[in-house]
Scaffold this motif. Structure first.
Motif, short mmCIF file in Angstrom:
data_model
loop_
_atom_site.label_atom_id
_atom_site.label_comp_id
_atom_site.label_asym_id
_atom_site.label_seq_id
_atom_site.Cartn_x
_atom_site.Cartn_y
_atom_site.Cartn_z
N ASP A 20 11.48 24.93 82.65
CA ASP A 20 12.20 25.23 81.26
C ASP A 20 10.99 25.25 80.24
O ASP A 20 11.15 26.00 79.11
CB ASP A 20 13.37 24.41 81.15
CG ASP A 20 14.53 24.43 81.98
OD1 ASP A 20 14.57 25.32 82.74
OD2 ASP A 20 15.08 23.52 81.91
N LEU A 21 10.25 24.17 80.62
CA LEU A 21 8.99 24.20 79.44
C LEU A 21 8.32 25.51 79.22
O LEU A 21 7.91 25.91 78.05
CB LEU A 21 8.16 22.78 79.43
CG LEU A 21 8.89 21.39 79.19
CD1 LEU A 21 7.98 20.38 79.59
CD2 LEU A 21 9.59 21.15 78.17
N ALA A 22 7.90 26.00 80.36
CA ALA A 22 7.05 26.98 80.56
C ALA A 22 7.76 28.23 79.90
O ALA A 22 7.23 29.00 79.25
CB ALA A 22 6.55 27.29 81.84
N ARG A 23 9.04 28.31 80.26
CA ARG A 23 9.93 29.53 79.83
C ARG A 23 10.08 29.57 78.46
O ARG A 23 9.67 30.49 77.56
CB ARG A 23 11.42 29.52 80.47
CG ARG A 23 12.03 30.53 80.03
CD ARG A 23 13.70 29.99 80.15
NE ARG A 23 13.85 29.09 79.51
CZ ARG A 23 14.87 27.95 79.83
NH1 ARG A 23 15.39 27.89 80.85
NH2 ARG A 23 15.20 27.17 78.77
N ASP A 24 10.15 28.14 77.66
CA ASP A 24 10.35 28.23 76.13
C ASP A 24 8.87 28.52 75.60
O ASP A 24 9.29 29.08 74.37
CB ASP A 24 10.85 26.70 75.87
CG ASP A 24 12.35 26.53 76.34
OD1 ASP A 24 13.07 27.50 76.79
OD2 ASP A 24 12.84 25.52 76.44
N LEU A 25 7.93 28.15 75.92
CA LEU A 25 6.74 28.11 75.53
C LEU A 25 6.44 29.55 75.50
O LEU A 25 5.89 30.21 74.56
CB LEU A 25 5.66 27.43 76.50
CG LEU A 25 4.12 27.56 75.63
CD1 LEU A 25 3.74 27.29 74.29
CD2 LEU A 25 3.25 26.90 76.42
N ARG A 26 6.52 30.48 76.62
CA ARG A 26 6.30 31.84 76.63
C ARG A 26 7.16 32.51 75.46
O ARG A 26 6.52 33.47 74.98
CB ARG A 26 6.69 32.44 77.97
CG ARG A 26 5.69 32.18 79.19
CD ARG A 26 5.72 33.05 80.42
NE ARG A 26 7.11 32.64 81.18
CZ ARG A 26 7.24 31.65 82.23
NH1 ARG A 26 6.13 31.01 82.35
NH2 ARG A 26 8.43 31.39 82.50
N ALA A 27 8.29 32.30 75.44
CA ALA A 27 9.24 32.77 74.48
C ALA A 27 8.57 32.46 73.24
O ALA A 27 8.66 33.61 72.08
CB ALA A 27 10.63 32.40 74.71
N ALA A 28 8.29 31.41 72.80
CA ALA A 28 7.84 30.89 71.49
C ALA A 28 6.36 31.49 71.14
O ALA A 28 6.34 32.37 70.11
CB ALA A 28 7.40 29.55 71.47
N ALA A 29 5.46 32.03 72.15
CA ALA A 29 4.18 32.41 72.12
C ALA A 29 4.56 34.04 71.75
O ALA A 29 4.03 34.86 70.78
CB ALA A 29 3.48 32.26 73.20
N ARG A 30 5.60 34.56 72.52
CA ARG A 30 5.82 36.14 72.24
C ARG A 30 6.64 36.13 70.92
O ARG A 30 6.19 37.29 70.12
CB ARG A 30 6.95 36.67 73.35
CG ARG A 30 7.44 37.94 73.28
CD ARG A 30 7.79 38.35 74.66
NE ARG A 30 9.07 37.59 74.99
CZ ARG A 30 9.21 36.71 75.98
NH1 ARG A 30 8.09 36.35 76.59
NH2 ARG A 30 10.28 35.79 76.13
N ARG A 31 7.37 35.44 70.38
CA ARG A 31 7.80 35.55 69.03
C ARG A 31 6.74 35.40 68.13
O ARG A 31 6.72 36.34 66.92
CB ARG A 31 8.75 34.39 68.74
CG ARG A 31 10.27 34.68 69.24
CD ARG A 31 11.05 33.45 68.85
NE ARG A 31 11.19 33.26 67.43
CZ ARG A 31 11.40 32.16 66.81
NH1 ARG A 31 11.79 30.98 67.43
NH2 ARG A 31 11.70 32.32 65.35
N LEU A 32 5.79 34.52 68.11
CA LEU A 32 4.75 34.65 67.31
C LEU A 32 3.91 35.91 67.14
O LEU A 32 3.53 36.38 66.18
CB LEU A 32 3.69 33.57 67.34
CG LEU A 32 4.16 31.97 66.68
CD1 LEU A 32 3.51 30.73 67.23
CD2 LEU A 32 4.33 31.99 65.29
N LYS A 33 3.56 36.33 68.23
CA LYS A 33 2.78 37.28 68.56
C LYS A 33 3.36 38.62 67.98
O LYS A 33 2.95 39.67 67.21
CB LYS A 33 2.30 37.86 70.08
CG LYS A 33 1.46 39.02 70.22
CD LYS A 33 0.98 39.06 71.79
CE LYS A 33 0.00 40.20 71.56
NZ LYS A 33 -0.24 40.25 73.18
N GLU A 34 4.74 38.59 67.90
CA GLU A 34 5.57 39.93 67.62
C GLU A 34 5.62 39.68 66.00
O GLU A 34 5.51 40.77 65.49
CB GLU A 34 6.91 40.10 68.18
CG GLU A 34 6.83 40.36 69.66
CD GLU A 34 8.38 40.22 70.25
OE1 GLU A 34 9.22 39.40 69.67
OE2 GLU A 34 8.52 40.55 71.61
#
Length: 450
Positions: free
Chosen positions: A435-449
């Motif tokens: 769950d932590l990895a999934r949430d971090l990937r989503a957070a990093a993607r939001r910042l990049k976008e």
């Protein structure tokens, strides 16, 4: 809690005498260490938990004295840049931070620390976008979720580009605004108790992003509230040139003029220090958070760790932000500290035992908690790591401390914080790593976008 007995392990207490047991035990009860010694522990008559420590080394939990957990969501940016160009590339990305992204990043970063033997972490959060909610509270919540002790440093910046600073103007606060928000963070989250899981420190970011007025006001606020002080200092040659051109003083002289040296202060990096600056830190009792991997990644230099230790300066280790130390692992800093010190000062510049001391008792001293943390002694908080050294990675390394410091990163067999299990047999027990990895990937993607 029933008593917990770790038996048959090598034990490195990191106490003042450097006591070690090739075959020893540690007993934990009610969140504190009740016994440490050689041989097997006496078995209590009543219920208890027994841990077979054969093939393992028990040490105090590692203490991380400097981090930026939000940066876990921006790893891999500007991989070949020095500090100022690196910051210039990342500040626009950090405009997109909010409390949800910060919480995801902080949880992932703290989980990584736990899995690499860390029980206490100091996090310096200084980026507060206007529409970002309360990222500081998000970091505090992450500490509670993962179960590590957290020294949450409420950072601030009030010198944007228009005032000659490095950060964009929309990422800085007004001086009084920053002080008011910092005072509120202390009131909301600081726990002064000896067994505290969350403490708050005051941390204007750096001499090139903070005015003299904010630095002076922050020092006065911290001492009025009885909390500690933390900032970046003497990290790069560019910083020294900036301070000399702007204030006519070196970074350490500037800090001293504004009340930023003392036994309640610990400074991040302290790479570029003269002999006079080392003496000033020692005479005042100011601590230093040494971040070897980050210093190497950004190419800022190697601090005079041997000179600092010889002068009596409290020196701990820091991972620093995951955007300048993508590994995010604290145990690896033991070897990095040792090798960099020897590259600067030769083979006698730092021993393996001193490297472990930096990561444990040295860090506890920086945070003002040497009476509670940093060594395995009866009465201290039961924050400890049990490292597995019985596999192929460490086979043939007879000395367990050398195996820990110089060998590959070992599996954490058990990590206790206040006697509570955070890691067991290499697995995080307080949250789902998936769950932590999934949430971090989503957070990093939001910042990049963004």
């Amino acid at each position: 809690m029933t008593p917990l007995i770790i038996d048959g392990a090598a034990v490195s207490t990191v106490d003042a005498a450097g006591t070690e047991h090739a075959f020893g035990h540690v007993v934990v009860e009610h969140g504190r260490i009740t016994a440490v010694g050689p041989g097997q522990a006496p078995r209590p008559a009543g219920p208890h938990t027994w841990v077979d420590g054969s093939g393992c080394l028990v040490t105090p939990g590692l203490v991380n004295t400097h981090h930026h957990l939000y940066q876990s969501a921006t790893r891999g940016y500007a991989p070949d840049a020095g500090l100022f160009p690196w910051l210039t590339e990342l500040y626009p990305v950090w405009r997109g931070l909010d409390e949800e992204i910060t919480h995801a990043a902080a949880c992932a970063g703290l989980a990584r620390l736990a899995l690499t033997g860390c029980t206490t972490a100091a996090d310096h959060h200084y980026v507060f976008p206007r529409a970002g909610g309360d990222p500081f509270a998000a970091v505090v919540g992450a500490g509670r979720r993962i179960g590590l002790r957290l020294h949450a440093v409420r950072g601030s910046m009030d010198r944007g580009a228009a005032q000659g600073g490095l950060p964009p103007d929309d990422l800085v606060e007004g001086t009084e605004e920053a002080l008011t928000a910092t005072e509120k963070a202390i009131g909301d989250h600081h726990d002064p108790a000896a067994e505290a899981m969350t403490r708050v420190a005051v941390g204007p970011c750096s001499p090139f992003s903070v005015s003299a007025e904010l630095l002076r006001g922050a020092a006065e606020l911290a001492r009025h509230k009885g909390v500690r002080l933390h900032t970046h200092l003497a990290e790069t040659a560019d910083e020294e040139a900036h301070c000399l051109a702007t204030y006519g003083r070196t970074p350490v002289e500037h800090a001293e003029r504004l009340g930023w040296l003392g036994p309640d202060v610990w400074l991040a990096h302290t790479v570029h220090l003269s002999a006079a600056a080392v003496k000033a830190l020692a005479d005042s009792g100011t601590g230093s958070a040494h971040c070897p991997t980050s210093n190497g990644r950004l190419g800022v230099g190697v601090p005079p760790v041997r000179a600092l230790l010889d002068a009596g300066v409290p020196v701990g280790l820091g991972v620093d932000g995951a955007a300048s130390n993508e590994s995010g692992s604290l145990v690896e800093e033991l070897r990095e500290a040792l090798t960099q010190a020897r590259q600067r000062g030769g083979p006698g510049a730092l021993t393996t035992r001193e490297a472990l001391w930096l990561g444990t008792m040295g860090g506890a001293r920086c945070l003002g908690r040497e009476g509670e943390l940093g060594s395995l002694e009866p009465g201290k908080l039961a924050d400890l790591a049990v490292w597995r050294l019985d596999g192929l990675d460490h086979a043939g390394i007879e000395d367990p401390v050398t195996a820990l410091v110089l060998g590959p990163r070992p599996v954490v067999r058990l990590l206790l914080v206040g006697g509570k299990t955070v890691v067991d047999d290499g697995a995080l027990r307080t949250a789902s790593v998936g769950d932590l990895a999934r949430d971090l990937r989503a957070a990093a993607r939001r910042l990049k976008e963004a």
